[in-house]
Write a protein that holds these residues in place. Structure first.
Motif, mmCIF file in Angstrom:
data_model
loop_
_atom_site.group_PDB
_atom_site.id
_atom_site.type_symbol
_atom_site.label_atom_id
_atom_site.label_comp_id
_atom_site.label_asym_id
_atom_site.label_seq_id
_atom_site.Cartn_x
_atom_site.Cartn_y
_atom_site.Cartn_z
ATOM 1 N N LEU A 152 0.851 -1.192 0.000
ATOM 2 C CA LEU A 152 0.000 0.000 0.000
ATOM 3 C C LEU A 152 0.888 1.244 0.000
ATOM 4 N N ARG A 293 -7.588 2.777 1.171
ATOM 5 C CA ARG A 293 -6.862 3.042 -0.073
ATOM 6 C C ARG A 293 -6.996 4.512 -0.481
ATOM 7 N N HIS A 300 -2.359 -1.018 -5.668
ATOM 8 C CA HIS A 300 -1.878 -1.753 -4.499
ATOM 9 C C HIS A 300 -1.347 -3.099 -4.980
#
Length: 410
Positions: A152, A293, A300
């Protein structure tokens, strides 16, 4: 008549598993085998000149990441170490790291006789929290190592803004982040340098290996020399200009990585799409919260899919017991790190074997509440190979969680 709905028997108690797919890793085919076999038959296994298949893979990886240079080495720990040295750190300098990451992010700082300074993570992403970062900077701070944990992306705009104002280097730890993107840029290519691992669990693997990428000519020249026993292109074979060692990878690793790289973009796309789909599924389960996110455009890589667990919605079941139940259901998962890095014995017992760490440094006084909570109670990991499954597999992951929750709460 008893109208109470039946409860599916948990797999840990002998019932049928909710997740029935096996997820092998690594993935390979006959082209991988043939590429390695060709090198074996050639007899050119080593890499004394950093040329041949090794140089070819470095160019391929640099092009893939959108960087000018790529320097391969024996593992992701060494790639971090090479970059730190090239960034010009001196004994006693401070390097900012998150406490929620693999030990190497901090231990390499000790290896170069510098002081790791732990800054807490954002509760919504588990990445280095920019809001806590600036307060940790001192006159001895030289480098920030943001870790793109689980694949991430960190908030690189905020981190780079802080680094620019304080004239600090930014070394991206992208060991989990092969193929991941932040605002259209590959992770690792955004800061001064970016470090990758090719260890056996990683999304791009040759069993072991590492890489550091950069657009900086001076950083490249230093790192390239350090990984090849201090040699320079202008020197002779036995001329050693810098205090480097033999950190070179082999031709065998290079051709295997070249083959694996051909699959990386498609695999990253599958993981990313499955992650979005699984986010939506798990968001509907009370007590389960996927990591954020938002708010920027990202891709990702899901080296790990992480969700947050609230035991209050699971009859106060401890996280480790819940994970054991999920694993029995066939979900490839883990409860993650047992505690933040600063609680490791090497830091608590001052076993750093370095001459430049001031006696005043005391990690027994460090406390990062978000990282503590993530380790003890909240964070649950699903492994990357599982994220290459089908939509039906993602459905079964959610079903496993619902099944366990239903049984616990009954």
């Amino acid at each position: 008549m008893d109208t109470t709905p039946s409860i599916a028997k948990l797999a840990i108690d002998g019932g049928e598993k909710a997740v029935k797919t096996n997820f092998p890793w690594p993935i390979y085919d006959e082209q991988d085998v043939q590429a390695v076999a060709d090198i074996v038959r050639s007899g050119q296994w080593g890499n004394p000149d950093c040329a041949g298949a090794v140089a070819e893979f470095e160019q391929q990886f640099a092009t893939y990441c959108g960087s000018k240079y790529a320097i391969s080495c024996v593992n992701g720990s060494v790639s971090l170490r090479l970059a730190l040295i090239a960034c010009g750190v001196r004994p006693g300098d401070e390097v900012i790291v998150p406490p929620y990451t693999f030990i190497a992010t901090a231990s390499v700082v000790l290896e170069v006789n510098c002081v790791p300074v732990f800054v807490d993570i954002d509760p919504n992403t588990y990445n280095l929290d920019p809001k806590a970062l600036e307060a940790a900077i001192t006159e001895r701070t030289k480098v920030i190592i943001p870790v793109h944990f689980a694949g991430l992306p960190c908030d690189m705009d905020a981190i780079l803004d802080i680094a620019s104002r304080y004239k600090l280097r930014v070394l991206e730890d992208a060991a989990h982040a092969h193929g991941a993107e932040y605002k259209g840029k590959k992770l690792g290519s955004i800061g001064d340098a970016g470090s990758f691992s090719f260890q056996s669990s990683k999304n791009l693997t040759s069993g072991e290996g590492g890489m550091v990428i950069t657009n900086d000519d001076a950083l490249y020249e230093t790192m390239n020399s350090l990984r090849n026993v201090g040699r320079l292109p202008s020197g002779q074979w036995y001329d050693h200009f810098n205090p480097g060692c033999n950190y070179r990878i082999t031709q065998l690793q290079a051709v295997l990585l070249s083959e694996q790289l051909k699959r990386l973009d498609e695999q990253t796309h599958i993981r990313n799409e499955n992650g979005i789909y699984l986010d939506n599924l798990l968001a509907d389960i009370e007590g389960i919260a996927p990591l954020s996110r938002e708010p920027v455009d990202i891709r990702h890589s899901y080296h790990l899919y992480i969700f947050r667990y609230n035991k209050a919605k699971f009859n106060q079941m401890p996280k480790q017991a819940f994970v054991a139940m999920l694993a029995a259901e066939g979900l490839p998962c883990s409860s993650g790190y047992p505690h933040p890095l600063y609680k490791q014995p090497v830091f608590q017992q001052k076993n750093w074997m370095c001459y430049a760490i001031p006696d005043s440094v005391d990690y027994s006084q460090v406390y990062c509440p978000v990282a503590e909570h993530a380790c003890a109670d909240e964070a649950i990991w699903i492994f990357q190979q599982a994220m290459l499954g089908t939509r039906s597999d993602m459905d079964s992951f959610a079903e496993a969680i619902r099944k366990v929750q239903h049984a616990i709460n009954q």
